[in-house]
Scaffold this motif. Structure first.
Motif, PDB file in Angstrom:
ATOM      1  N   ALA A 168     -27.338 -10.777  42.208  1.00  0.00           N
ATOM      2  CA  ALA A 168     -28.016  -9.963  41.055  1.00  0.00           C
ATOM      3  C   ALA A 168     -28.152 -11.196  39.884  1.00  0.00           C
ATOM      4  N   SER A 169     -27.370 -12.026  39.572  1.00  0.00           N
ATOM      5  CA  SER A 169     -27.706 -13.165  38.685  1.00  0.00           C
ATOM      6  C   SER A 169     -29.071 -13.744  38.888  1.00  0.00           C
ATOM      7  N   VAL A 170     -29.131 -14.133  40.208  1.00  0.00           N
ATOM      8  CA  VAL A 170     -30.560 -14.893  40.503  1.00  0.00           C
ATOM      9  C   VAL A 170     -31.669 -13.975  40.135  1.00  0.00           C
ATOM     10  N   VAL A 171     -31.789 -12.552  40.394  1.00  0.00           N
ATOM     11  CA  VAL A 171     -32.853 -11.838  40.121  1.00  0.00           C
ATOM     12  C   VAL A 171     -33.022 -11.747  38.648  1.00  0.00           C
ATOM     13  N   SER A 172     -31.861 -11.551  37.830  1.00  0.00           N
ATOM     14  CA  SER A 172     -31.692 -11.433  36.396  1.00  0.00           C
ATOM     15  C   SER A 172     -32.572 -12.718  35.888  1.00  0.00           C
ATOM     16  N   PHE A 173     -32.022 -13.992  36.489  1.00  0.00           N
ATOM     17  CA  PHE A 173     -32.497 -15.185  35.896  1.00  0.00           C
ATOM     18  C   PHE A 173     -33.972 -15.196  36.141  1.00  0.00           C
ATOM     19  N   ALA A 174     -34.523 -14.898  37.169  1.00  0.00           N
ATOM     20  CA  ALA A 174     -36.006 -14.920  37.567  1.00  0.00           C
ATOM     21  C   ALA A 174     -36.582 -13.800  36.509  1.00  0.00           C
ATOM     22  N   VAL A 175     -36.117 -12.958  36.259  1.00  0.00           N
ATOM     23  CA  VAL A 175     -36.980 -11.903  35.274  1.00  0.00           C
ATOM     24  C   VAL A 175     -37.017 -12.442  34.081  1.00  0.00           C
ATOM     25  N   ALA A 217     -14.058  -7.248  37.722  1.00  0.00           N
ATOM     26  CA  ALA A 217     -14.329  -6.529  36.464  1.00  0.00           C
ATOM     27  C   ALA A 217     -14.968  -7.627  35.597  1.00  0.00           C
ATOM     28  N   VAL A 218     -14.469  -8.857  35.290  1.00  0.00           N
ATOM     29  CA  VAL A 218     -14.853  -9.830  34.340  1.00  0.00           C
ATOM     30  C   VAL A 218     -16.207 -10.535  35.013  1.00  0.00           C
ATOM     31  N   GLY A 219     -16.240 -10.520  36.261  1.00  0.00           N
ATOM     32  CA  GLY A 219     -17.739 -11.149  36.799  1.00  0.00           C
ATOM     33  C   GLY A 219     -18.533 -10.316  36.637  1.00  0.00           C
ATOM     34  N   THR A 220     -18.264  -8.820  36.578  1.00  0.00           N
ATOM     35  CA  THR A 220     -19.463  -7.766  36.391  1.00  0.00           C
ATOM     36  C   THR A 220     -19.786  -7.871  35.050  1.00  0.00           C
ATOM     37  N   VAL A 221     -18.835  -8.156  33.917  1.00  0.00           N
ATOM     38  CA  VAL A 221     -19.013  -8.272  32.537  1.00  0.00           C
ATOM     39  C   VAL A 221     -20.087  -9.430  32.317  1.00  0.00           C
ATOM     40  N   ALA A 222     -19.491 -10.682  33.161  1.00  0.00           N
ATOM     41  CA  ALA A 222     -20.578 -11.688  32.801  1.00  0.00           C
ATOM     42  C   ALA A 222     -21.684 -11.564  33.255  1.00  0.00           C
ATOM     43  N   LEU A 223     -22.133 -10.720  34.449  1.00  0.00           N
ATOM     44  CA  LEU A 223     -23.630 -10.490  34.837  1.00  0.00           C
ATOM     45  C   LEU A 223     -24.066  -9.624  33.997  1.00  0.00           C
ATOM     46  N   VAL A 224     -23.506  -8.598  33.433  1.00  0.00           N
ATOM     47  CA  VAL A 224     -24.243  -7.781  32.441  1.00  0.00           C
ATOM     48  C   VAL A 224     -24.616  -8.554  31.156  1.00  0.00           C
ATOM     49  N   ALA A 225     -23.768  -9.684  30.783  1.00  0.00           N
ATOM     50  CA  ALA A 225     -24.075 -10.473  29.667  1.00  0.00           C
ATOM     51  C   ALA A 225     -25.200 -11.153  29.829  1.00  0.00           C
ATOM     52  N   VAL A 226     -25.455 -11.983  31.384  1.00  0.00           N
ATOM     53  CA  VAL A 226     -26.581 -12.727  31.615  1.00  0.00           C
ATOM     54  C   VAL A 226     -27.813 -11.783  31.464  1.00  0.00           C
ATOM     55  N   SER A 227     -27.718 -10.557  32.201  1.00  0.00           N
ATOM     56  CA  SER A 227     -29.055  -9.772  31.957  1.00  0.00           C
ATOM     57  C   SER A 227     -29.329  -9.349  30.543  1.00  0.00           C
ATOM     58  N   ALA A 228     -28.288  -8.963  29.784  1.00  0.00           N
ATOM     59  CA  ALA A 228     -28.521  -8.670  28.306  1.00  0.00           C
ATOM     60  C   ALA A 228     -29.197 -10.011  27.582  1.00  0.00           C
ATOM     61  N   TYR A 229     -28.635 -10.982  27.765  1.00  0.00           N
ATOM     62  CA  TYR A 229     -29.139 -11.899  27.148  1.00  0.00           C
ATOM     63  C   TYR A 229     -30.793 -12.265  27.467  1.00  0.00           C
ATOM     64  N   PRO A 289     -27.771 -20.305  27.758  1.00  0.00           N
ATOM     65  CA  PRO A 289     -26.410 -21.020  28.094  1.00  0.00           C
ATOM     66  C   PRO A 289     -25.167 -19.746  28.577  1.00  0.00           C
ATOM     67  N   VAL A 290     -25.460 -18.696  28.208  1.00  0.00           N
ATOM     68  CA  VAL A 290     -24.547 -17.753  28.636  1.00  0.00           C
ATOM     69  C   VAL A 290     -24.359 -17.690  30.235  1.00  0.00           C
ATOM     70  N   MET A 291     -25.276 -18.457  30.993  1.00  0.00           N
ATOM     71  CA  MET A 291     -25.139 -18.486  32.327  1.00  0.00           C
ATOM     72  C   MET A 291     -23.682 -19.236  32.772  1.00  0.00           C
ATOM     73  N   LEU A 292     -23.555 -20.022  31.614  1.00  0.00           N
ATOM     74  CA  LEU A 292     -22.095 -20.881  32.074  1.00  0.00           C
ATOM     75  C   LEU A 292     -20.747 -19.983  32.066  1.00  0.00           C
ATOM     76  N   VAL A 293     -20.939 -19.017  31.247  1.00  0.00           N
ATOM     77  CA  VAL A 293     -19.603 -18.174  31.445  1.00  0.00           C
ATOM     78  C   VAL A 293     -19.845 -17.252  32.768  1.00  0.00           C
ATOM     79  N   PHE A 294     -20.867 -16.849  33.187  1.00  0.00           N
ATOM     80  CA  PHE A 294     -20.974 -16.505  34.535  1.00  0.00           C
ATOM     81  C   PHE A 294     -20.676 -17.269  35.554  1.00  0.00           C
ATOM     82  N   VAL A 295     -20.870 -18.620  35.348  1.00  0.00           N
ATOM     83  CA  VAL A 295     -20.526 -19.403  36.453  1.00  0.00           C
ATOM     84  C   VAL A 295     -18.868 -19.432  36.668  1.00  0.00           C
ATOM     85  N   VAL A 296     -18.347 -19.762  35.472  1.00  0.00           N
ATOM     86  CA  VAL A 296     -16.786 -19.615  35.430  1.00  0.00           C
ATOM     87  C   VAL A 296     -16.149 -18.395  35.926  1.00  0.00           C
ATOM     88  N   ALA A 297     -16.851 -17.047  35.615  1.00  0.00           N
ATOM     89  CA  ALA A 297     -16.302 -16.008  36.028  1.00  0.00           C
ATOM     90  C   ALA A 297     -16.572 -15.701  37.756  1.00  0.00           C
TER      91      ALA A 297
END
Length: 388
Positions: free
Chosen positions: A110-117, A62-74, A83-91
């Motif tokens: 999914a995070s790679v796709v979001s990062f690329a977009v 669940a925390v990993g999913t929240v971190a992924l959503v945070a990366v996409s929303a950012y 830098p929110v990507m650091l939160v995702f790495v820890v999760a």
């Protein structure tokens, strides 16, 4: 173990504000302040995602999913990865460390796709692809590294468990073997002494025409056999957990032992010096050595006299039984082997063989521990001259 867990929890809690601080500083530097609604929303995203890390061990997916959503929303809010990507790495690290490898791979893709977009808004051409590939490589390194460490840790844990189980089995076998040997020694000493006395007394009754002497021998046989049966029942009851173990015999019963052996026609002289109170295991071993040595004298030595000596010798207790018999050159039997096992278990030494004046000599040296002031051990004052 509890100390290790406490330090582990402390480090886990301290990690969250550190990650949140880096992410917030990175946001402020990247956005050059928080002036627009999008930047304020991005700040809220960073705070929520960082706060969710507190529950990452209990709810890693669940925390990993929240971190992924945070990366996409950012990325949607600021049109760039941040830098929110650091939160995702820890999760993501926690997801892998908790054993959810497939979920971690899906989150990473999914995070790679979001990062690329998000990166496509600010970079074009090879630069954007390079940043995306760099991010992908970073995540792969995290997933692979943590997976290898986890597998190595689990393998080490399994190896330790197997080693502990093998150690417990070996310890159980060793204890069972020691217990069997102890029971065998006790039964040998108990039955060997009494049955040897009965045998000698029965032989005397058969070869003595004097009715009074024969009657005395038979009376002694009756008493000895009664004592044997009583001790045997007690021993068997202990083995069946049906009886409370009686106090172990010691040198305070030396008089009884000498009197019993003297009934067989053996004149026994005792020399017991003043010694300190003995540890229970030393007292029992000294008694069993004298018992077995006198049993051997009456059965094999064809002796008329025997001498029992018990005295301190520096930090040891010296126990000697010497007879004037013919001695023997036969290999040591179970009795002598049992005496040796008892003595070695206490760290002492046992020597058996011809005495300096002929006959046979048993000498045992038993280590002693410091104890209270000296007291007198009851000695066998009478010296039976022979027989019933």
């Amino acid at each position: 173990m509890s100390s290790w867990r406490w330090h582990d929890r402390t480090a886990a809690v301290a990690l969250v504000p550190a990650v949140a601080l880096v992410a917030l500083v990175g946001l402020l530097v990247q956005a050059d302040g928080v002036d627009t609604p999008a930047e304020l929303a991005a700040l809220l995203v960073v705070l929520v995602a960082s706060g969710a890390l507190y529950a990452r061990r209990r709810y890693p997916v669940a925390v990993g999913t929240v971190a992924l959503v945070a990366v996409s929303a950012y990325g949607v809010l600021l049109h760039r990865p941040g830098p929110v990507m650091l939160v995702f790495v820890v999760a993501l690290y926690t997801v892998v460390d908790e054993g959810h490898l497939a979920v971690a791979v899906a989150l990473g893709v999914a995070s790679v796709v979001s990062f690329a977009v998000a990166d496509s808004y600010t970079r074009t051409g090879a630069g954007g692809n390079g940043a995306t590939l760099l991010h992908a490589g970073w995540l792969v390194a995290v997933i692979v590294g943590v997976t290898r460490n986890r597998r190595a840790y689990l393998a080490e844990v399994r190896a330790r468990v197997r080693s502990a189980e093998q150690g417990k089995e070996e310890e159980a076998r060793r204890r069972a073997t020691e217990e069997r040997l102890r029971i065998a020694r006790e039964l040998h000493d108990l039955l060997g002494h009494h049955l040897s006395s009965i045998n000698v007394q029965a032989s005397a009754a058969l070869h003595r025409p004097d009715p009074e002497r024969a009657e005395a021998a038979l009376t002694a046989i009756k008493q000895t056999s009664k004592e044997t049966l009583r001790e045997l029942r007690t021993t068997l009851g202990i083995l069946r957990a049906e009886a409370t173990p009686p106090p172990a015999p010691g040198l305070e019963r030396l008089y009884e032992l000498v009197t019993s052996a003297g009934v067989c026609g053996l004149a026994i002289r005792t020399e017991v010096a003043e010694i300190r109170p003995l540890p229970a295991e030393v007292d029992l071993t000294a008694y069993r050595i004298v018992q077995e040595a006198l049993t051997n004298v009456t059965r094999h030595a064809a002796a008329t006299t025997a001498t029992v000596r018990v005295r301190p010798d520096h930090d040891d207790l010296l126990v000697e039984v010497e007879d004037d018999g013919a001695g023997t050159s036969a290999p040591p039997g179970n009795g002598i082997l049992g005496m040796g096992e008892r003595v070695r278990a206490l760290g002492g030494s046992l020597t058996t063989g011809p005495g300096p004046a002929g006959g046979f000599l048993v000498r045992a040296r038993l280590p002693l521990r410091p104890g209270p002031p000296p007291v007198r051990v009851p000695a066998a004052r009478p010296e039976p001259e022979g027989a019933a």
